[in-house]
Motif scaffolding. Sequence first.
Motif, mmCIF file in Angstrom:
data_model
loop_
_atom_site.group_PDB
_atom_site.id
_atom_site.type_symbol
_atom_site.label_atom_id
_atom_site.label_comp_id
_atom_site.label_asym_id
_atom_site.label_seq_id
_atom_site.Cartn_x
_atom_site.Cartn_y
_atom_site.Cartn_z
ATOM 1 N N ALA A 150 5.999 4.642 -16.793
ATOM 2 C CA ALA A 150 5.303 3.463 -16.270
ATOM 3 C C ALA A 150 4.301 2.932 -17.293
ATOM 4 O O ALA A 150 4.183 1.718 -17.486
ATOM 5 C CB ALA A 150 4.591 3.799 -14.961
ATOM 6 N N LYS A 205 0.827 -1.214 0.000
ATOM 7 C CA LYS A 205 0.000 0.000 0.000
ATOM 8 C C LYS A 205 0.859 1.261 0.000
ATOM 9 O O LYS A 205 0.471 2.278 -0.562
ATOM 10 C CB LYS A 205 -0.911 0.028 1.232
ATOM 11 N N ILE A 251 4.665 8.763 -14.743
ATOM 12 C CA ILE A 251 3.473 8.099 -15.271
ATOM 13 C C ILE A 251 3.684 7.715 -16.728
ATOM 14 O O ILE A 251 3.304 6.619 -17.149
ATOM 15 C CB ILE A 251 2.232 8.996 -15.088
ATOM 16 N N THR A 310 7.284 5.917 -3.959
ATOM 17 C CA THR A 310 7.934 6.033 -5.264
ATOM 18 C C THR A 310 7.770 7.443 -5.822
ATOM 19 O O THR A 310 8.731 8.044 -6.310
ATOM 20 C CB THR A 310 7.348 5.006 -6.253
ATOM 21 N N VAL A 311 6.563 7.967 -5.764
ATOM 22 C CA VAL A 311 6.307 9.320 -6.278
ATOM 23 C C VAL A 311 7.097 10.347 -5.469
ATOM 24 O O VAL A 311 7.719 11.255 -6.048
ATOM 25 C CB VAL A 311 4.796 9.636 -6.255
ATOM 26 N N THR A 367 3.962 1.609 -1.266
ATOM 27 C CA THR A 367 4.933 1.698 -2.353
ATOM 28 C C THR A 367 4.649 2.828 -3.347
ATOM 29 O O THR A 367 5.558 3.593 -3.663
ATOM 30 C CB THR A 367 5.048 0.344 -3.072
ATOM 31 N N PRO A 368 3.440 2.983 -3.888
ATOM 32 C CA PRO A 368 3.224 4.067 -4.864
ATOM 33 C C PRO A 368 3.522 5.471 -4.328
ATOM 34 O O PRO A 368 4.242 6.231 -4.973
ATOM 35 C CB PRO A 368 1.756 3.908 -5.265
ATOM 36 N N PRO A 369 3.013 5.848 -3.143
ATOM 37 C CA PRO A 369 3.339 7.193 -2.661
ATOM 38 C C PRO A 369 4.831 7.384 -2.383
ATOM 39 O O PRO A 369 5.373 8.456 -2.640
ATOM 40 C CB PRO A 369 2.534 7.344 -1.378
#
Length: 67
Positions: A41, A17, A38, A23-24, A19-21
């Motif tokens: 990806a 959960k 984006i 990474t950004v 990982t995406p924030p």
Amino acid sequence: MSLSMEQKSDIAAEVAKATPPVTVAGATVAGVQVNDLILWATLVYIVLQIGFLLYRWGRMHFGKGDE
């Protein structure tokens, strides 16, 4: 201290959960804009989809089909 399988599963779910924030945020700190992230990806995803489709077509063509 030993973790149970349920605890390991919970930790893995929370890491997935987050990982995406993370990474950004990391990319933004490194100077990469979110739009570029984006874009890349999406490009990687499309290339993987094309590769998988070609693989499936190859298997179907040479008689080793999944269906």
